[in-house]
Design a protein around this motif. Structure first.
Motif, mmCIF file in Angstrom:
data_model
loop_
_atom_site.group_PDB
_atom_site.id
_atom_site.type_symbol
_atom_site.label_atom_id
_atom_site.label_comp_id
_atom_site.label_asym_id
_atom_site.label_seq_id
_atom_site.Cartn_x
_atom_site.Cartn_y
_atom_site.Cartn_z
ATOM 1 N N SER A 151 0.922 -1.200 0.051
ATOM 2 C CA SER A 151 0.170 -0.011 -0.019
ATOM 3 C C SER A 151 0.716 1.222 -0.117
ATOM 4 O O SER A 151 2.110 1.055 0.150
ATOM 5 N N ASP A 152 0.159 2.317 -0.372
ATOM 6 C CA ASP A 152 0.936 3.570 -0.253
ATOM 7 C C ASP A 152 1.719 3.934 0.940
ATOM 8 O O ASP A 152 2.797 4.542 0.982
ATOM 9 N N GLN A 153 1.294 3.522 1.989
ATOM 10 C CA GLN A 153 1.913 3.799 3.358
ATOM 11 C C GLN A 153 3.090 2.785 3.642
ATOM 12 O O GLN A 153 3.789 3.058 4.697
ATOM 13 N N TYR A 154 3.247 1.699 2.836
ATOM 14 C CA TYR A 154 4.310 0.785 3.246
ATOM 15 C C TYR A 154 5.208 0.486 1.854
ATOM 16 O O TYR A 154 5.661 -0.569 1.797
ATOM 17 N N ARG A 155 5.469 1.613 1.087
ATOM 18 C CA ARG A 155 6.129 1.310 -0.173
ATOM 19 C C ARG A 155 7.657 1.046 0.327
ATOM 20 O O ARG A 155 8.296 1.323 1.132
ATOM 21 N N ASP A 156 8.269 -0.277 -0.367
ATOM 22 C CA ASP A 156 9.363 -0.663 -0.163
ATOM 23 C C ASP A 156 9.583 -1.292 1.211
ATOM 24 O O ASP A 156 10.691 -1.635 1.500
#
Length: 222
Positions: A152-157
């Motif tokens: 998700s955008d909150q946990y990129r990479d």
């Protein structure tokens, strides 16, 4: 120590083939595609584990992966086991302990499925996952492979942390916990917060407890 506040009930944590864009333990290899609509057939993780945590409710869980997701069941199961063994998970303060089993009987089964299968299963319980979200209806944890692979955008990479959030959040529903809101700007988001829908001033956090053992809670939501 927190205790379940609700009876477990169905919860939703609300195209052509997609190409995997991230890697990590349990993830599809770079460039691997997953089917938008899987066949509804599964491979069980045949491995087992010792008990993670030694007090609280024992939750025996199975892991199965739908054909066409591109994921290895054994690798997924090993990653889930490592999440439960972390003292920041539900095992941290004796709320529950977890043991991976390869066949019934079980108390919980983690199913990683295609987006279409997620919609069908969750929809049968009255939940709308829109091809994007996960859901839980005890004893079933339905994990949309899109979330597992694309994050998700909150946990990129940060694949491991996002996988930890998915497992801690959905297991929390099976244990009887409902959704929580952000407790305040700059504070860790509770694991039971629907973080994919926005952090609302909180900081992304996949864990149930802090490193010091504090339960990371927030206001109860309907």
């Amino acid at each position: 120590m927190p205790s379940p506040s609700v009876t477990p009930s169905p919860r939703a944590d609300r195209t052509p083939e997609r190409r995997a864009s991230s890697s990590g333990p349990g993830s599809a290899p770079p460039g691997k595609t997953y089917a938008e609509n899987g066949p509804g057939t599964f491979v069980w993780a045949s491995s087992t584990s010792g008990r993670a945590g030694w007090s609280g409710k024992l939750v025996r869980y199975g892991v199965k992966v739908e054909d066409g997701t591109g994921l290895d069941p054994g690798s997924v199961a090993a990653e889930i086991d490592s999440v439960f063994r972390d003292r920041r998970s539900w095992t941290g303060q004796g709320v529950a302990s977890f043991q991976h089993v390869s066949a019934p009987p079980y108390d919980m089964v983690v199913q990683i499925v295609s987006p279409g299968t997620a919609d069908r299963l969750c929809g049968s319980w009255g939940l709308n996952t829109g091809g994007e979200l996960n859901c839980a209806n005890a004893p079933n944890l339905i994990v949309n492979v899109r979330r597992w692979v694309e994050l998700s955008d909150q946990y990129r990479d940060r694949p491991y942390e996002y996988h930890a959030l998915i497992i801690n959040h959905e297991a929390g529903h099976v244990l009887g916990y409902g959704h929580r809101g952000c407790p305040g700007p700059g504070k860790p988001a509770p694991a039971m917060m629907q973080q994919i829908k926005g952090l609302h001033g909180c900081v992304a956090n996949p864990w149930v407890y802090s490193a010091s053992g504090t339960f990371l809670d927030g206001p109860r939501l309907p």
